[in-house]
Write a protein that holds these residues in place. Structure first.
Motif, mmCIF file in Angstrom:
data_model
loop_
_atom_site.group_PDB
_atom_site.id
_atom_site.type_symbol
_atom_site.label_atom_id
_atom_site.label_comp_id
_atom_site.label_asym_id
_atom_site.label_seq_id
_atom_site.Cartn_x
_atom_site.Cartn_y
_atom_site.Cartn_z
ATOM 1 N N TRP A 109 -10.079 1.156 -18.707
ATOM 2 C CA TRP A 109 -11.052 1.116 -17.604
ATOM 3 C C TRP A 109 -11.123 2.482 -16.955
ATOM 4 O O TRP A 109 -10.100 3.115 -16.688
ATOM 5 C CB TRP A 109 -10.611 0.097 -16.576
ATOM 6 C CG TRP A 109 -11.596 -0.304 -15.530
ATOM 7 C CD1 TRP A 109 -12.956 -0.190 -15.561
ATOM 8 C CD2 TRP A 109 -11.279 -0.929 -14.281
ATOM 9 N NE1 TRP A 109 -13.496 -0.712 -14.410
ATOM 10 C CE2 TRP A 109 -12.483 -1.183 -13.607
ATOM 11 C CE3 TRP A 109 -10.083 -1.312 -13.667
ATOM 12 C CZ2 TRP A 109 -12.544 -1.787 -12.362
ATOM 13 C CZ3 TRP A 109 -10.146 -1.918 -12.433
ATOM 14 C CH2 TRP A 109 -11.358 -2.155 -11.787
ATOM 15 N N PRO A 144 -20.153 -3.205 -14.461
ATOM 16 C CA PRO A 144 -20.044 -1.745 -14.566
ATOM 17 C C PRO A 144 -19.777 -1.040 -13.240
ATOM 18 O O PRO A 144 -19.104 -0.019 -13.213
ATOM 19 C CB PRO A 144 -21.391 -1.334 -15.151
ATOM 20 C CG PRO A 144 -21.835 -2.523 -15.935
ATOM 21 C CD PRO A 144 -21.367 -3.706 -15.115
ATOM 22 N N PHE A 171 -19.762 3.546 -11.135
ATOM 23 C CA PHE A 171 -20.072 3.062 -12.477
ATOM 24 C C PHE A 171 -18.859 3.225 -13.373
ATOM 25 O O PHE A 171 -18.011 4.084 -13.150
ATOM 26 C CB PHE A 171 -21.286 3.788 -13.079
ATOM 27 C CG PHE A 171 -21.122 5.277 -13.198
ATOM 28 C CD1 PHE A 171 -20.521 5.853 -14.310
ATOM 29 C CD2 PHE A 171 -21.575 6.124 -12.185
ATOM 30 C CE1 PHE A 171 -20.369 7.229 -14.418
ATOM 31 C CE2 PHE A 171 -21.435 7.501 -12.279
ATOM 32 C CZ PHE A 171 -20.830 8.050 -13.409
ATOM 33 N N SER A 172 -18.796 2.374 -14.382
ATOM 34 C CA SER A 172 -17.740 2.469 -15.384
ATOM 35 C C SER A 172 -18.288 3.206 -16.597
ATOM 36 O O SER A 172 -19.412 2.960 -17.027
ATOM 37 C CB SER A 172 -17.269 1.079 -15.816
ATOM 38 O OG SER A 172 -16.611 0.416 -14.760
ATOM 39 N N VAL A 173 -17.476 4.107 -17.139
ATOM 40 C CA VAL A 173 -17.822 4.718 -18.424
ATOM 41 C C VAL A 173 -17.266 3.807 -19.513
ATOM 42 O O VAL A 173 -16.462 2.904 -19.248
ATOM 43 C CB VAL A 173 -17.283 6.168 -18.553
ATOM 44 C CG1 VAL A 173 -17.808 7.048 -17.427
ATOM 45 C CG2 VAL A 173 -15.773 6.213 -18.634
ATOM 46 N N ARG A 174 -17.689 4.044 -20.733
ATOM 47 C CA ARG A 174 -17.234 3.189 -21.835
ATOM 48 C C ARG A 174 -15.727 3.330 -22.034
ATOM 49 O O ARG A 174 -15.208 4.429 -22.148
ATOM 50 C CB ARG A 174 -17.951 3.540 -23.132
ATOM 51 C CG ARG A 174 -19.404 3.197 -23.085
ATOM 52 C CD ARG A 174 -20.041 3.158 -24.466
ATOM 53 N NE ARG A 174 -21.473 2.968 -24.336
ATOM 54 C CZ ARG A 174 -22.056 1.817 -24.013
ATOM 55 N NH1 ARG A 174 -21.327 0.749 -23.804
ATOM 56 N NH2 ARG A 174 -23.356 1.725 -23.896
ATOM 57 N N ASN A 175 -15.063 2.173 -22.069
ATOM 58 C CA ASN A 175 -13.637 2.181 -22.382
ATOM 59 C C ASN A 175 -13.474 2.303 -23.898
ATOM 60 O O ASN A 175 -14.470 2.440 -24.629
ATOM 61 C CB ASN A 175 -12.953 0.925 -21.808
ATOM 62 C CG ASN A 175 -13.545 -0.360 -22.364
ATOM 63 O OD1 ASN A 175 -14.040 -0.432 -23.486
ATOM 64 N ND2 ASN A 175 -13.506 -1.415 -21.555
ATOM 65 N N GLU A 200 -17.034 -0.726 -24.109
ATOM 66 C CA GLU A 200 -17.728 -1.472 -23.058
ATOM 67 C C GLU A 200 -17.623 -0.735 -21.728
ATOM 68 O O GLU A 200 -16.629 -0.073 -21.453
ATOM 69 C CB GLU A 200 -17.095 -2.856 -22.929
ATOM 70 C CG GLU A 200 -17.154 -3.656 -24.213
ATOM 71 C CD GLU A 200 -16.213 -4.845 -24.216
ATOM 72 O OE1 GLU A 200 -15.356 -4.951 -23.316
ATOM 73 O OE2 GLU A 200 -16.320 -5.658 -25.136
ATOM 74 N N GLN A 201 -18.625 -0.879 -20.894
ATOM 75 C CA GLN A 201 -18.633 -0.240 -19.572
ATOM 76 C C GLN A 201 -18.066 -1.191 -18.523
ATOM 77 O O GLN A 201 -18.677 -1.433 -17.484
ATOM 78 C CB GLN A 201 -20.036 0.225 -19.219
ATOM 79 C CG GLN A 201 -20.453 1.424 -20.044
ATOM 80 C CD GLN A 201 -21.857 1.852 -19.745
ATOM 81 O OE1 GLN A 201 -22.805 1.169 -20.120
ATOM 82 N NE2 GLN A 201 -21.982 2.967 -19.067
ATOM 83 N N THR A 202 -16.892 -1.717 -18.791
ATOM 84 C CA THR A 202 -16.196 -2.648 -17.919
ATOM 85 C C THR A 202 -14.698 -2.462 -18.126
ATOM 86 O O THR A 202 -14.273 -1.616 -18.919
ATOM 87 C CB THR A 202 -16.550 -4.113 -18.260
ATOM 88 O OG1 THR A 202 -16.169 -4.362 -19.621
ATOM 89 C CG2 THR A 202 -18.023 -4.403 -18.078
ATOM 90 N N PRO A 237 -22.732 7.509 -16.964
ATOM 91 C CA PRO A 237 -22.000 6.442 -17.648
ATOM 92 C C PRO A 237 -21.739 6.721 -19.128
ATOM 93 O O PRO A 237 -20.909 6.071 -19.749
ATOM 94 C CB PRO A 237 -22.913 5.223 -17.473
ATOM 95 C CG PRO A 237 -23.671 5.509 -16.224
ATOM 96 C CD PRO A 237 -23.907 7.002 -16.251
ATOM 97 N N GLU A 238 -22.408 7.717 -19.685
ATOM 98 C CA GLU A 238 -22.190 8.059 -21.092
ATOM 99 C C GLU A 238 -21.001 8.997 -21.294
ATOM 100 O O GLU A 238 -20.620 9.292 -22.425
ATOM 101 C CB GLU A 238 -23.454 8.709 -21.685
ATOM 102 C CG GLU A 238 -24.594 7.737 -21.906
ATOM 103 C CD GLU A 238 -25.259 7.294 -20.601
ATOM 104 O OE1 GLU A 238 -25.410 8.112 -19.671
ATOM 105 O OE2 GLU A 238 -25.618 6.103 -20.508
#
Length: 180
Positions: A82, A102, A110-114, A118-120, A151-152
Motif C-alpha cells: 500500500w 484509492p 490517492f493510492s499508487v499501484r501496489n 491495484e490502487q488499494t 496515481p501512475e
C-alpha cells in the motif's frame, strides 16, 4: 517450505535518519501476528487495511504519505502492499478498511499501484511455510502539501520522493505467516 535466506534489513535502517513520531492501531501491534482479515484473499484473508492513527508529528508537517511494505518477500525488491500519497495534514487516522478505496477516505489523497497491480491496500500473502514476514506500516510526515506525483507513479518512485520531503516517520511492524 522454508526459503532459507537471510533476513533483509528494515527498509528504514538504510535511509537517512529522521525523527520519529507515534503510530498506533486498534488492529495490529508492533512485532505481533496480524489477524487473517488483514491478509490477502489468496491466503484466506479479507484484504482489509488495519486501523491506523498517528500523533506527535512535527508542527511544520504539511501532508502525510502512508505505506505498507514487506521487506521479507522472496524478491530483490521486497513487496509494496500500500502507498497512499498526499494525505491532508488534518487527517491523522484511517479506519479499518480505508485502504479498499484509492483515496482511503482522505480528500485529495490517492493510492499508487501496489505490487498486486491495484490502487488499494493489498493484504499480506507470504509463501506458505515461509518464516513470519514483517509488514512495515509507516506514516511519513512531509514538508510539502502534495508530492508532485500521479496515481501512475511506482512505489519506488514515491519512495525516492519521500526521501527528500520526510520530516519525521512513524512505524509499526506487525507480522504474518501462512503455515505450510
Amino acid at each position: 517450505m522454508n526459503l532459507d535466506r537471510a533476513v533483509p534489513p528494515d527498509p528504514y535502517e538504510v535511509l537517512p535518519v529522521v525523527p520519529a513520531f507515534t503510530l498506533t492501531s486498534n488492529d495490529v501491534q508492533n512485532g505481533e501476528p496480524m489477524a487473517a482479515e488483514f491478509a490477502h484473499p489468496a491466503v484466506g484473508g479479507a484484504d482489509l487495511s488495519p486501523h491506523l492513527a498517528w500523533t506527535g508529528f512535527p508542527a511544520e508537517t504539511r501532508s502525510f504519505t502512508v505505506t505498507c511494505y514487506d521487506p521479507d518477500a522472496p524478491t530483490t525488491s521486497g513487496f509494496w502492499h500500500w502507498v497512499l500519497v498526499n494525505v491532508p495534514v488534518d487527517v491523522t487516522e484511517l479506519p479499518q478498511g480505508a485502504g479498499q478505496t484509492p483515496s482511503a477516505g482522505a480528500p485529495g489523497a490517492f493510492s499508487v499501484r501496489n505490487d498486486y497491480g491495484e490502487q488499494t491496500y493489498g493484504g499480506a500473502a507470504p509463501p506458505a511455510g515461509d518464516r513470519a514476514h514483517r509488514y512495515v506500516f509507516a506514516v511519513h510526515a512531509l514538508d510539502v502539501e502534495k508530492l508532485d506525483l500521479t496515481p501512475e507513479a511506482s512505489p519506488a518512485y514515491v519512495g525516492f520522493n519521500l526521501t527528500f520531503h520526510t520530516l519525521a516517520r512513524a512505524v509499526i511492524r506487525p507480522t504474518y505467516q501462512v503455515k505450510g
